[in-house]
Design a protein around this motif. Structure first.
Motif, mmCIF file in Angstrom:
data_model
loop_
_atom_site.group_PDB
_atom_site.id
_atom_site.type_symbol
_atom_site.label_atom_id
_atom_site.label_comp_id
_atom_site.label_asym_id
_atom_site.label_seq_id
_atom_site.Cartn_x
_atom_site.Cartn_y
_atom_site.Cartn_z
ATOM 1 N N LEU A 117 12.151 66.854 -23.587
ATOM 2 C CA LEU A 117 10.772 66.390 -23.756
ATOM 3 C C LEU A 117 10.340 65.522 -22.574
ATOM 4 C CD1 LEU A 117 10.716 65.576 -27.574
ATOM 5 C CD2 LEU A 117 9.493 67.414 -26.412
ATOM 6 N N GLN A 118 11.279 64.709 -22.061
ATOM 7 C CA GLN A 118 10.949 63.887 -20.905
ATOM 8 C C GLN A 118 10.669 64.757 -19.687
ATOM 9 O OE1 GLN A 118 14.398 61.365 -20.833
ATOM 10 N NE2 GLN A 118 13.388 59.720 -21.969
ATOM 11 N N LYS A 120 9.535 67.835 -19.887
ATOM 12 C CA LYS A 120 8.223 68.426 -20.161
ATOM 13 C C LYS A 120 7.109 67.419 -19.886
ATOM 14 C CE LYS A 120 9.678 71.846 -23.627
ATOM 15 N NZ LYS A 120 9.547 72.279 -25.038
ATOM 16 N N GLU A 121 7.356 66.162 -20.286
ATOM 17 C CA GLU A 121 6.354 65.131 -20.047
ATOM 18 C C GLU A 121 6.108 64.949 -18.559
ATOM 19 O OE1 GLU A 121 5.503 60.565 -21.540
ATOM 20 O OE2 GLU A 121 7.553 61.161 -21.029
ATOM 21 N N ASP A 122 7.214 64.926 -17.772
ATOM 22 C CA ASP A 122 7.071 64.803 -16.316
ATOM 23 C C ASP A 122 6.316 66.005 -15.745
ATOM 24 O OD1 ASP A 122 8.449 62.434 -16.418
ATOM 25 O OD2 ASP A 122 10.391 63.309 -15.877
ATOM 26 N N LEU A 124 4.176 67.902 -17.352
ATOM 27 C CA LEU A 124 2.772 67.818 -17.764
ATOM 28 C C LEU A 124 2.018 66.803 -16.918
ATOM 29 C CD1 LEU A 124 3.151 68.027 -21.651
ATOM 30 C CD2 LEU A 124 2.153 69.741 -20.153
ATOM 31 N N LYS A 125 2.687 65.668 -16.605
ATOM 32 C CA LYS A 125 2.042 64.670 -15.751
ATOM 33 C C LYS A 125 1.803 65.244 -14.363
ATOM 34 C CE LYS A 125 3.847 60.526 -18.048
ATOM 35 N NZ LYS A 125 4.731 59.331 -17.907
#
Length: 442
Positions: A117-118, A120-122, A124-125
């Motif tokens: 998820l981290q 994916k978060e990176d 997405l950012k």
């Protein structure tokens, strides 16, 4: 507590904040700046809260159905169960593991999920930042494209204005010439008219003279009358030749404009150009620069080496374009499949979707597998690339004498794009072609 009277802390604080710092029961004021705590009462309250928390924890650790301690974890239903649950119909056939093992497994699994998820978060950012930058770049790209369009039309407007001025000047010149001709003709006619008038007067005088005098002057008067040329009544060709100025005006102007317009059979697609490549405003030349441009990291762009593709996909028929190499000593030219990877470095070989000619270190090579060194009598300053999609050939010629340098043969299964590569600051330039206009007469 004040004067051994106890109160709720929140109530006491509200009373204390009003400034009336005295006991609500006996009205005595405390000797300290802050009201003292009732330690015995505080300990009792803390003990009660701890007991409640312990009781709640025990309830959480016990099965809701059987009240037994949760000692197992059902791997199928993904929930903690007691020993009674394991023997029940709900979980009898399910695989279970001890709570301690399940906790570690779940922690490991959640840690992996957290890591994913981290990531994916990176991503997405990064995508968000890229999208924001791309929006700004699109606006800049639109403004720059509009500027170039205006520049091209300003050139066309200038050509049209010059052609308009020349044609209007031609009309004015013909007007002046026609009017000057009319004036000369009127001047001649006036002189002739004056001569006729004088001759008429002379004849009338002779008619009144004596007969002998008339006879003596007869020949002279007759010769004078005969010397007067008859007035010209031919008025043709005096008007402005309107047809000459207006006949097929737009077509004739268009032909003139073609003398000022270059047609390039292939142009470059800036959205595919590596950031180190600088393209000309008309997208017909490229050169290498050590300073990268601030272009977005879009999917169509070549990211690994200094490459750029043509703007038009070629999927049938015969096509050719001539590239001026000049003093550029490091280049590849040819055709590439539309699907070649743009974000990974691969060799420019036919098996990878490339059919190219290379010039490097003063040596020509056909980029076969392995590359084929070519012997040429002289280094051409221009290279003609000829693609015959239907016949499956990509050929390279010296346009100076149309001498074949090398030809690839392949059965193409997807559309191709003109392909260019260079790591030289000297430009590669796609040469324009002459446009011929043919009128079909029926």
């Amino acid at each position: 507590m004040t004067s051994r009277h106890s109160f709720c802390r929140s109530c006491l604080n509200r009373c204390w904040e009003t400034g009336l710092r005295e006991c609500s029961v006996c009205r005595k004021k405390p000797s300290k700046a802050k009201p003292p705590s009732n330690l015995a009462l505080r300990n009792v309250c803390q003990a009660l809260l701890e007991a409640r928390r312990s009781s709640a924890l025990d309830e959480k650790m016990n099965c809701n159905l059987h009240g037994e301690k949760l000692k197992l974890f059902c791997l199928e239903d993904k929930q903690p169960i007691c020993l009674v649950c394991q023997t029940s119909k709900l979980h009898k056939s399910h695989d279970c593991s001890p709570i301690d093992e399940a906790v570690q497994d779940c922690k490991d699994e959640l840690a992996l999920s957290l890591k994913n998820l981290q990531v994916k978060e990176d991503n997405l950012k990064r995508i968000h930042m890229t999208s924001t930058y791309m929006s700004m770049y699109i606006k800049s790209q639109a403004l720059e494209t509009q500027r170039r369009i205006k520049g091209h039309f300003e050139q066309l407007h200038q050509v049209l204005y010059q052609e308009e001025s020349a044609r209007i000047a031609a009309v004015k010149k013909e007007e002046e010439e026609k009017i000057a001709g009319i004036k000369d003709m009127v001047k001649e006619q006036s002189a002739e008219e004056q001569s006729v008038t004088e001759t008429i007067s002379a004849i009338q005088e002779q008619l009144e003279e004596d007969e002998i005098v008339l006879l003596k002057n007869f020949k002279a008067i007759q010769d004078r009358e005969r010397s007067i040329a008859p007035g010209s009544e031919n008025m043709s060709g005096l008007l402005i030749d309107v047809a000459k100025h207006l006949c097929n005006l737009q077509y004739n102007v268009w032909e003139k404009i073609l003398d000022h317009i270059d047609y390039t059979p292939v142009t470059l697609d800036p959205n595919t150009a590596h950031p180190c490549l600088i393209l000309s405003d008309n997208l017909t030349s490229l050169r290498y620069s050590n300073q990268q441009s601030g272009c977005p990291d879009n999917a169509e762009r070549f990211h690994m080496s200094a490459e750029v593709a043509g703007a038009t996909s070629l999927g049938s028929g015969s096509h050719h374009w001539v590239v001026e190499t000049g003093s550029n000593q490091d280049w590849l030219l040819g055709a590439a499949s539309s699907s070649v990877p743009r974000n990974s470095e691969i060799s420019a070989r036919p098996e990878n979707g490339f059919w190219t000619l290379c010039f490097r270190n003063g040596e020509f090579r056909a980029m076969t597998s392995p590359p084929t060194t070519l012997s040429v009598t002289r280094a051409p300053e221009q290279i003609k690339v000829h693609l015959d999609y239907d016949k499956g050939t990509v050929s390279f010629f010296d346009p100076a004498d149309d001498m074949l340098i090398y030809a690839f043969s392949h059965t193409f299964t997807e559309t191709l794009l003109p392909y260019f590569y260079t790591q030289s600051s000297h430009p590669l330039r796609i040469m324009p072609e002459k446009v011929l206009v043919t009128v079909l007469r029926q």
